[in-house]
Design a protein around this motif. Structure first.
Motif, PDB file in Angstrom:
ATOM      1  N   ALA A   1      -6.662  -5.790  11.003  1.00 37.31           N
ATOM      2  CA  ALA A   1      -4.896  -6.255  10.369  1.00 37.31           C
ATOM      3  C   ALA A   1      -4.113  -4.934  10.762  1.00 37.31           C
ATOM      4  O   ALA A   1      -3.150  -5.690  11.151  1.00 37.31           O
ATOM      5  CB  ALA A   1      -5.238  -5.661   8.656  1.00 37.31           C
TER       6      ALA A   1
ATOM      7  N   PHE B   1      -4.574  -1.061   3.303  1.00 35.59           N
ATOM      8  CA  PHE B   1      -5.227  -2.383   3.067  1.00 35.59           C
ATOM      9  C   PHE B   1      -6.184  -2.254   1.463  1.00 35.59           C
ATOM     10  O   PHE B   1      -6.538  -0.424   1.435  1.00 35.59           O
ATOM     11  CB  PHE B   1      -6.239  -2.061   3.908  1.00 35.59           C
TER      12      PHE B   1
ATOM     13  N   GLU C   1      -9.134  -6.896   1.636  1.00 34.49           N
ATOM     14  CA  GLU C   1      -7.011  -7.510   2.301  1.00 34.49           C
ATOM     15  C   GLU C   1      -6.466  -6.426   2.034  1.00 34.49           C
ATOM     16  O   GLU C   1      -6.185  -5.608   1.621  1.00 34.49           O
ATOM     17  CB  GLU C   1      -6.888  -9.022   0.866  1.00 34.49           C
ATOM     18  N   PRO C   2      -5.531  -7.298   2.688  1.00 34.90           N
ATOM     19  CA  PRO C   2      -3.932  -6.510   3.538  1.00 34.90           C
ATOM     20  C   PRO C   2      -3.325  -5.870   1.282  1.00 34.90           C
ATOM     21  O   PRO C   2      -3.214  -6.843   0.776  1.00 34.90           O
ATOM     22  CB  PRO C   2      -3.165  -7.346   4.475  1.00 34.90           C
TER      23      PRO C   2
ATOM     24  N   ALA D   1     -11.842  -4.967   9.142  1.00 33.45           N
ATOM     25  CA  ALA D   1     -11.667  -6.097   8.373  1.00 33.45           C
ATOM     26  C   ALA D   1      -9.922  -4.823   8.758  1.00 33.45           C
ATOM     27  O   ALA D   1      -8.560  -5.828   8.922  1.00 33.45           O
ATOM     28  CB  ALA D   1     -11.394  -6.586   7.314  1.00 33.45           C
TER      29      ALA D   1
ATOM     30  N   SER E   1     -16.354 -10.024  -0.250  1.00 29.72           N
ATOM     31  CA  SER E   1     -15.392  -9.559  -0.317  1.00 29.72           C
ATOM     32  C   SER E   1     -14.833  -8.202   1.096  1.00 29.72           C
ATOM     33  O   SER E   1     -15.990  -7.339   0.792  1.00 29.72           O
ATOM     34  CB  SER E   1     -14.546  -8.795  -0.984  1.00 29.72           C
ATOM     35  N   THR E   2     -14.253  -8.608   2.074  1.00 28.00           N
ATOM     36  CA  THR E   2     -14.209  -7.762   3.672  1.00 28.00           C
ATOM     37  C   THR E   2     -13.195  -6.793   3.180  1.00 28.00           C
ATOM     38  O   THR E   2     -12.675  -6.291   4.423  1.00 28.00           O
ATOM     39  CB  THR E   2     -14.613  -8.680   4.978  1.00 28.00           C
TER      40      THR E   2
ATOM     41  N   GLY F   1     -11.302  -5.947  -1.706  1.00 22.96           N
ATOM     42  CA  GLY F   1     -10.889  -7.467  -2.240  1.00 22.96           C
ATOM     43  C   GLY F   1     -11.888  -7.336  -3.319  1.00 22.96           C
ATOM     44  O   GLY F   1     -12.669  -7.004  -3.533  1.00 22.96           O
TER      45      GLY F   1
END
Length: 444
Positions: free
Chosen positions: A230, A174, A185-186, A226, A182-183, A177
């Motif tokens: 994920a 992870f 992203e993978p 987040a 932005s929180t 972003g």
């Protein structure tokens, strides 16, 4: 009640967001929402569709209370400890035993062995995503655990998957972003791992550890949440469980103790809040005869401070403050539950300690040091061994603990008590002496 244009725009955007969450349609823009706000009545065909589909999205996640006749309790992989369908966080000091404990748990789950005084379950397909240890260390520890637990390594084939992610160019799962809001992203490795887990039908994922797989701000709550979501999505069909390893916070690390009320996780409170279950692994330095400092001693050098695993948060089970005790096993060089050391292992450990004590007596004999059998004497065995730097386990560095070992060696004919005359004071005194059998035992 009449609403303002801004409120109507926000309502339109909220409906669009719900629709987007359940479909692949492009979200409505703020300009489109404003254009259809009018006098409070949306006239565009798309706005009406979005509102209806947004309502349907809410309805699809609304509980049907008619299904509450006989609800099943939340399932666990390890009863009371590792709940299914969510992330459990395990925190400890660096070099505090997390990675070893993770391998122990993985092997027991893959073999269907009992854990933490709970009944044994069916064998589980387990993957360990390890970012810290080399191939050699991982193989060595797994081999040692298999010997300690009397498990044939071949029996774990297909059930235990060890992924040495440390050899990957980018092991992060992870990342932060782009954009101010932005929180995260993978990362690319996330998709690869998810595909592997689905292909191999992995039921339990152990991630070692958060600092290597989470490449974003650990104090940003939305980003941390987040990340946890994920990790949950990695589980096929939301079955199974994720165990995430993490470090303690700065104050706990500096003080060498758990934080107040067990709050010794690193980062924001989102790490605690996002985990449905949280464990802490600490060392009982005071109880084990250690200094109580934060620095971890080399276990192989003889420290016997016990490891204490506590369940400090459990959304689906009560907290477990007493903890489960682990100890460093000097035979297999891994940490094991105290009750895991069976009669054979205990006998081997006892034999090793006795041989170490006899070797210390032989060294004292060569240097001309006399060891008194009197427990309170200044030259008792514990005092002489300490001055010689003998690396006995800490639990044996006092005469109270060492005396039973000496009596046992005397009963076995390896030690004897003889008298001698003190040249300075011309008094008759006593000393421990190795017998011929004792010297022979040292030479083995």
């Amino acid at each position: 009640m009449k609403t303002s244009p801004r409120e109507r725009v926000d309502a339109g955007l909220a409906a669009a967001a719900l629709y987007k969450a359940r479909t692949n349609a492009a979200p409505i823009t703020e300009a489109e929402a404003a254009a259809t706000s009018g006098n409070g009545h949306d006239t565009s065909e798309r706005a009406v569709v979005l509102e209806n589909q947004g309502r349907q999205a809410l309805e699809s996640v609304t509980l049907d209370l008619r299904e509450l006749a006989s609800p099943e309790p939340p399932p666990f992989v390890i009863p009371e400890w590792l709940p299914e369908g969510c992330v459990t966080l395990l925190t400890a000091h660096g070099a505090g035993g997390k990675s070893q404990l993770a391998l122990y748990i993985a092997i027991c789950l893959a073999a269907g062995r009992a854990l933490f005084d709970q009944p044994a379950g069916r064998p589980r397909r387990v993957a360990v995503y390890s970012c810290e240890d080399s191939d050699h260390v991982l193989r060595w520890r797994i081999s040692n655990y298999c010997k300690a637990l009397d498990i044939e390594p071949a029996a774990l084939a297909g059930m235990l998957h060890i992924i040495n992610a440390g050899d990957l160019q980018a092991p992060e799962l992870f990342v932060a972003g782009t954009g101010r809001d932005s929180t995260g992203e993978p990362a690319p490795s996330y998709g690869t791992l998810r595909g592997y887990m689905h292909a191999e039908r992995i039921e339990v994922l152990i991630v070692d550890n958060a600092s290597d797989t989470f490449a974003a701000s650990e104090i940003a709550r939305p980003v941390v949440r987040a990340f946890f979501r994920a990790l949950q999505r990695l589980l096929p069909d939301k079955a199974g469980a994720v165990l995430l390893l993490g470090h303690v916070n700065r104050s706990a690390s500096a003080g060498g103790i758990a934080g107040q009320d067990g709050q010794n996780y690193s980062g924001s409170t989102a790490w605690h809040n996002s985990a449905r279950s949280r464990w802490e692994l600490t060392r009982d330095r005071k109880g084990g005869g250690g200094s109580g400092s934060g620095a971890d001693d080399d276990d192989e050098a003889g420290t016997d401070a016990p490891y204490i695993l506590k369940r400090v948060k459990g959304n689906y089970a009560a907290e477990q403050r007493a903890g489960v005790s682990f100890h460093w096993n000097h035979v297999h060089r891994v940490i094991l539950p105290v009750e895991q050391a069976g009669p054979l292992v205990q006998a081997i450990e006892q034999r090793n300690i006795e041989h170490q004590v006899l070797a210390a007596f032989a060294e004292a004999h060569e240097t001309g040091q006399r060891i008194s059998p009197a427990v309170t004497a200044n030259n008792n065995a514990a005092a002489i061994f300490t001055s010689m730097g003998v690396g006995l386990p800490r639990r044996l560095r006092s005469m109270k603990a060492l005396a039973p070992v000496l009596r046992r060696l005397q009963q076995r004919g390896f030690l004897t008590i003889e008298q001698y005359t003190d040249d300075g004071q011309r008094k008759t005194r006593q000393q421990w002496t190795l017998t011929e059998n004792g010297f022979a035992e040292v030479r083995k």
